[in-house]
Design a protein around this motif. Structure first.
Motif, PDB file in Angstrom:
ATOM      1  N   SER A   1       0.876  -1.326  -0.162  1.00  0.00           N
ATOM      2  CA  SER A   1      -0.269  -0.272   0.436  1.00  0.00           C
ATOM      3  C   SER A   1       0.409   1.314  -0.318  1.00  0.00           C
TER       4      SER A   1
ATOM      5  N   LEU B   1      -1.083  -6.577  -4.153  1.00  0.00           N
ATOM      6  CA  LEU B   1      -1.688  -5.476  -4.449  1.00  0.00           C
ATOM      7  C   LEU B   1      -2.031  -6.989  -5.903  1.00  0.00           C
TER       8      LEU B   1
ATOM      9  N   ASP C   1      -2.433  -2.340  -9.265  1.00  0.00           N
ATOM     10  CA  ASP C   1      -2.125  -1.477  -8.309  1.00  0.00           C
ATOM     11  C   ASP C   1      -1.173  -1.084  -8.419  1.00  0.00           C
TER      12      ASP C   1
END
Length: 221
Positions: free
Chosen positions: A91, A126, A130
């Protein structure tokens, strides 16, 4: 030559040049790690920050410590002074925190983006889209104290070798495709004790091997 040295030697002999061996030492005592260290191993992987920090404090300082487990942002500060590579970054929030803590110690911390390749719901990571969005993100590019140097993936926990191979091939193909656009990506961390040879055949540049070196894990504590 003790058992750990012997196993380590066998594995190192079976790994081609250019593939990095991370000795996964989670739950193992420092004495076991020192056996591997004395046999020449300098890269160790842990999945709990507290355990890794305790080992870092007592062991020689020329060791490269890899965090291979899922990372909670509030724990980053404990490993920021010494961690060399964080495998499971999934992230922007985590990248930002790693950057912030690395800056405090005037360090650059290497990171791998974890790509979800397994079918299991429990695995983090991910999507390919992403990951590309993250690499293209201007704010990510401005994080001066993190270096995204590659991708990491965990295959499904299954005995179906074909499925594992398909998952490895999927991330390896993605890695090859995006390397042209993002030349800083040099590391593909896939493959563990049971499947590292297959992972290397698929294009892995870094394997995470624990039980084949140290024996079965001790989960009592």
């Amino acid at each position: 030559m003790n058992d750990i040295e012997k196993k380590l030697h066998e594995i190192k002999t079976s790994i081609p040049e250019g593939v990095t061996l991370v000795a996964v030492s989670k739950t193992k005592p420092v004495s076991d790690l020192m056996n591997a260290y004395d046999a020449g191993q300098r890269i160790f992987g842990e999945n709990k920050i507290q355990e890794m920090t305790e080992k870092w404090e007592t062991m020689p300082k020329d060791i490269s410590w890899h965090m291979i487990g899922h990372v909670q942002t509030n724990k980053v500060k404990y490993m920021a002074p010494f961690v060399d590579l964080i495998h499971a970054v999934d992230s922007y929030k985590l990248l930002k925190e790693i950057n912030k803590q690395a800056k405090k110690h005037n360090r650059t911390i290497n990171c791998l983006l974890q790509i979800k390749i397994a079918k299991e719901e429990s695995k983090f990571g991910l999507s390919e889209q992403d990951a590309i969005a993250l690499l293209n993100n201007e704010e990510v590019k401005n994080l001066t104290n993190v270096n995204i140097q590659g991708l990491m993936g965990m295959a499904t926990f299954t005995n179906d070798e074909q499925q594992i191979q398909d998952e490895f091939r999927k991330i390896a193909t993605f890695f090859e495709n995006i390397k042209t656009k993002y030349p800083q990506l040099k590391t593909l961390s896939i493959g563990m004790s049971g499947d590292y040879k297959m992972a290397i055949d698929c294009g892995s540049t870094m394997v995470r091997i624990g039980s084949s070196i140290f024996g079965a894990r001790n989960y009592q504590h």
